[in-house]
Scaffold this motif. Structure first.
Motif, PDB file in Angstrom:
ATOM      1  N   THR A   1      44.692 -21.694  10.887  1.00  0.00           N
ATOM      2  CA  THR A   1      46.000 -21.155  11.255  1.00  0.00           C
ATOM      3  C   THR A   1      45.897 -19.781  11.933  1.00  0.00           C
ATOM      4  O   THR A   1      45.061 -18.948  11.555  1.00  0.00           O
ATOM      5  CB  THR A   1      46.905 -21.059  10.003  1.00  0.00           C
ATOM      6  OG1 THR A   1      48.149 -20.523  10.384  1.00  0.00           O
ATOM      7  CG2 THR A   1      46.292 -20.177   8.921  1.00  0.00           C
ATOM      8  N   THR A   2      46.748 -19.556  12.906  1.00  0.00           N
ATOM      9  CA  THR A   2      46.738 -18.270  13.620  1.00  0.00           C
ATOM     10  C   THR A   2      47.623 -17.228  12.919  1.00  0.00           C
ATOM     11  O   THR A   2      47.682 -16.075  13.334  1.00  0.00           O
ATOM     12  CB  THR A   2      47.253 -18.465  15.072  1.00  0.00           C
ATOM     13  OG1 THR A   2      48.500 -19.175  15.003  1.00  0.00           O
ATOM     14  CG2 THR A   2      46.265 -19.228  15.911  1.00  0.00           C
ATOM     15  N   GLU A   3      48.313 -17.669  11.845  1.00  0.00           N
ATOM     16  CA  GLU A   3      49.219 -16.750  11.138  1.00  0.00           C
ATOM     17  C   GLU A   3      48.458 -15.737  10.277  1.00  0.00           C
ATOM     18  O   GLU A   3      49.029 -14.747   9.834  1.00  0.00           O
ATOM     19  CB  GLU A   3      50.160 -17.549  10.221  1.00  0.00           C
ATOM     20  CG  GLU A   3      51.114 -18.459  10.963  1.00  0.00           C
ATOM     21  CD  GLU A   3      51.727 -19.506  10.043  1.00  0.00           C
ATOM     22  OE1 GLU A   3      51.662 -19.338   8.811  1.00  0.00           O
ATOM     23  OE2 GLU A   3      52.260 -20.493  10.563  1.00  0.00           O
TER      24      GLU A   3
ATOM     25  N   HIS B   1      40.428 -24.849  14.064  1.00  0.00           N
ATOM     26  CA  HIS B   1      41.853 -25.176  13.896  1.00  0.00           C
ATOM     27  C   HIS B   1      42.521 -24.350  12.799  1.00  0.00           C
ATOM     28  O   HIS B   1      43.617 -24.688  12.347  1.00  0.00           O
ATOM     29  CB  HIS B   1      42.002 -26.673  13.587  1.00  0.00           C
ATOM     30  CG  HIS B   1      41.403 -27.548  14.632  1.00  0.00           C
ATOM     31  ND1 HIS B   1      41.883 -27.585  15.922  1.00  0.00           N
ATOM     32  CD2 HIS B   1      40.327 -28.380  14.612  1.00  0.00           C
ATOM     33  CE1 HIS B   1      41.137 -28.414  16.639  1.00  0.00           C
ATOM     34  NE2 HIS B   1      40.183 -28.902  15.867  1.00  0.00           N
TER      35      HIS B   1
ATOM     36  N   GLU C   1      48.349 -27.530   6.475  1.00  0.00           N
ATOM     37  CA  GLU C   1      48.770 -26.173   6.865  1.00  0.00           C
ATOM     38  C   GLU C   1      47.664 -25.418   7.613  1.00  0.00           C
ATOM     39  O   GLU C   1      47.734 -24.205   7.779  1.00  0.00           O
ATOM     40  CB  GLU C   1      49.199 -25.383   5.618  1.00  0.00           C
ATOM     41  CG  GLU C   1      50.497 -25.893   5.023  1.00  0.00           C
ATOM     42  CD  GLU C   1      50.946 -25.100   3.797  1.00  0.00           C
ATOM     43  OE1 GLU C   1      50.289 -24.098   3.446  1.00  0.00           O
ATOM     44  OE2 GLU C   1      51.953 -25.506   3.191  1.00  0.00           O
ATOM     45  N   HIS C   2      46.619 -26.148   8.000  1.00  0.00           N
ATOM     46  CA  HIS C   2      45.494 -25.589   8.771  1.00  0.00           C
ATOM     47  C   HIS C   2      44.807 -24.429   8.032  1.00  0.00           C
ATOM     48  O   HIS C   2      44.551 -23.382   8.621  1.00  0.00           O
ATOM     49  CB  HIS C   2      45.969 -25.130  10.151  1.00  0.00           C
ATOM     50  CG  HIS C   2      46.566 -26.244  10.958  1.00  0.00           C
ATOM     51  ND1 HIS C   2      45.807 -27.206  11.585  1.00  0.00           N
ATOM     52  CD2 HIS C   2      47.855 -26.590  11.181  1.00  0.00           C
ATOM     53  CE1 HIS C   2      46.599 -28.069  12.184  1.00  0.00           C
ATOM     54  NE2 HIS C   2      47.848 -27.731  11.944  1.00  0.00           N
ATOM     55  N   LEU C   3      44.538 -24.629   6.768  1.00  0.00           N
ATOM     56  CA  LEU C   3      43.869 -23.583   5.983  1.00  0.00           C
ATOM     57  C   LEU C   3      42.369 -23.870   5.785  1.00  0.00           C
ATOM     58  O   LEU C   3      41.743 -23.315   4.889  1.00  0.00           O
ATOM     59  CB  LEU C   3      44.574 -23.421   4.627  1.00  0.00           C
ATOM     60  CG  LEU C   3      46.027 -22.926   4.707  1.00  0.00           C
ATOM     61  CD1 LEU C   3      46.677 -22.886   3.334  1.00  0.00           C
ATOM     62  CD2 LEU C   3      46.110 -21.547   5.368  1.00  0.00           C
TER      63      LEU C   3
ATOM     64  N   ARG D   1      48.745 -17.615   0.446  1.00  0.00           N
ATOM     65  CA  ARG D   1      48.989 -18.922   1.073  1.00  0.00           C
ATOM     66  C   ARG D   1      48.537 -20.086   0.177  1.00  0.00           C
ATOM     67  O   ARG D   1      48.805 -21.243   0.498  1.00  0.00           O
ATOM     68  CB  ARG D   1      48.251 -18.999   2.423  1.00  0.00           C
ATOM     69  CG  ARG D   1      48.905 -18.194   3.526  1.00  0.00           C
ATOM     70  CD  ARG D   1      50.298 -18.708   3.889  1.00  0.00           C
ATOM     71  NE  ARG D   1      50.287 -20.068   4.421  1.00  0.00           N
ATOM     72  CZ  ARG D   1      50.160 -20.367   5.715  1.00  0.00           C
ATOM     73  NH1 ARG D   1      50.039 -19.406   6.604  1.00  0.00           N
ATOM     74  NH2 ARG D   1      50.178 -21.619   6.123  1.00  0.00           N
TER      75      ARG D   1
ATOM     76  N   GLN E   1      39.687 -16.420   6.915  1.00  0.00           N
ATOM     77  CA  GLN E   1      38.811 -17.603   6.939  1.00  0.00           C
ATOM     78  C   GLN E   1      37.692 -17.463   5.910  1.00  0.00           C
ATOM     79  O   GLN E   1      37.253 -18.446   5.321  1.00  0.00           O
ATOM     80  CB  GLN E   1      38.204 -17.801   8.328  1.00  0.00           C
ATOM     81  CG  GLN E   1      39.225 -18.226   9.365  1.00  0.00           C
ATOM     82  CD  GLN E   1      38.572 -18.883  10.565  1.00  0.00           C
ATOM     83  OE1 GLN E   1      37.737 -19.754  10.422  1.00  0.00           O
ATOM     84  NE2 GLN E   1      38.960 -18.450  11.753  1.00  0.00           N
TER      85      GLN E   1
END
Lengths: 94, 213
Positions: free
Chosen positions: B133-135, B131, B124-126, B61, B141
């Motif tokens: 990402t849920t992907e 918050h 992209e919430h990284l 990512r 994390q």
């Protein structure tokens, strides 16, 4: 010897090799190399580091004492990685 | 008395001895920096060993284009600072200043690109936290915690190096006396090359994990 300025050709050649190694590492990462992938890539990064240290940081012309000091940090780091790694990678966690 | 001799501190016999001591001091400092970043690399190795799949997913990512361009920028900045050191030894003012200015500009480019990359990562919430990402898996994390910690600490070093090189350039410019700043340029060059070396290892470890899948 120590204060002799580096040759332009040498510096540019080293830079060209560094960039070539950089794109070699990038290219290799897209190949399925199994367990060899990461070690090969890290070895190439090591070669890049040595080129920077020997030619750009001019360690190849440095006094012995300076070379020893330059190696010392990496030597202690090797101890750190080996001793901590030996514990984590051999202990049964599950 | 020649001008170069007046710049030798009284505890040294001559300029060469002073330069040797300064170089040795810089390498001692760099050894502490190796251990400083080394602890983070150690943490990376251990956590990657335990959470390899999440590390690989996290690494995929990251933005490969930004990382790759920044690598070439830093490698090129190492060349420009090495050129500045070379010309300072030859006592040639203009090419020395050109080399230093070029390095500062490349450092600035690196930081701008890193900023754009951070902006993209945030959108992209990284960023680890509520918050995230849920992907990606839970332990991605951990990978991104290391990504932010290692790259931001590296960026701080880039900012410090850029500041030092800028100050040296501005100190030389007004009086044009290169001789007095030769050792300072060499030491700043050593620091800058170290910053480059850290990135040489950060790039494959953060951007290139399991890219082939």
């Amino acid at each position: 010897m120590k204060n002799e300025p580096a040759k332009i050709r040498t510096l540019v050649t080293v830079w060209a090799v560094l960039v070539t190694l950089h794109f070699t590492i990038l290219g290799l990462s897209f190949f399925r190399l199994g367990g060899f992938g990461t070690p090969v890539i890290i070895c190439l990064a090591f070669v890049q580091m040595l080129l920077v240290m020997l030619y750009f940081m001019e360690l190849r012309h440095a006094d012995k004492l300076v070379r020893i000091f330059a190696a010392a940090g990496f030597f202690w780091l090797l101890f750190q990685l080996t001793l901590v790694g030996a514990d984590y990678f051999t202990r049964a966690f599950h | 008395m020649p001008e170069a001799d007046t710049m030798v501190a009284k505890q040294f016999d001559d300029a060469d001895q002073q330069e040797e001591a300064a170089t040795l001091g810089m390498w001692t400092f760099l050894a502490t920096e190796v251990l400083f970043f080394g602890a983070l690399f150690l943490l990376y190795i251990i956590l990657r060993h335990f959470y390899y799949n999440d590390f690989a997913a996290g690494s995929r990512r990251t933005d490969l284009m930004f990382g790759t361009i920044n690598s070439v920028i830093l490698l090129t900045s190492s060349l420009s600072v090495a050129m500045a050191v070379r010309y300072s030894k030859l006592n040639q003012l203009k090419p020395t200043l050109a080399g230093l200015a070029c390095t500062v500009l490349l450092a600035l480019s690196f930081l701008v690109i890193k900023g754009l990359e951070y902006h993209k990562d945030i959108s992209e919430h990284l960023v680890p936290g509520p918050h995230f990402t849920t992907e990606l898996g839970l332990h991605a994390q951990v990978f991104f915690w290391l990504y932010w910690a290692m790259t931001s600490l590296h960026a701080v070093h880039v900012i410090v190096g850029m500041g030092i090189l800028s100050v040296i350039t501005l100190l030389i410019l007004p009086n044009g006396k290169l001789e007095a700043k030769r050792t300072t340029i060499e030491l700043a060059g050593l620091y800058w090359h170290f910053v480059d070396i850290v990135w040489i290892f950060l790039y494959p470890l953060l951007y290139l994990v399991n890219r082939h899948t």
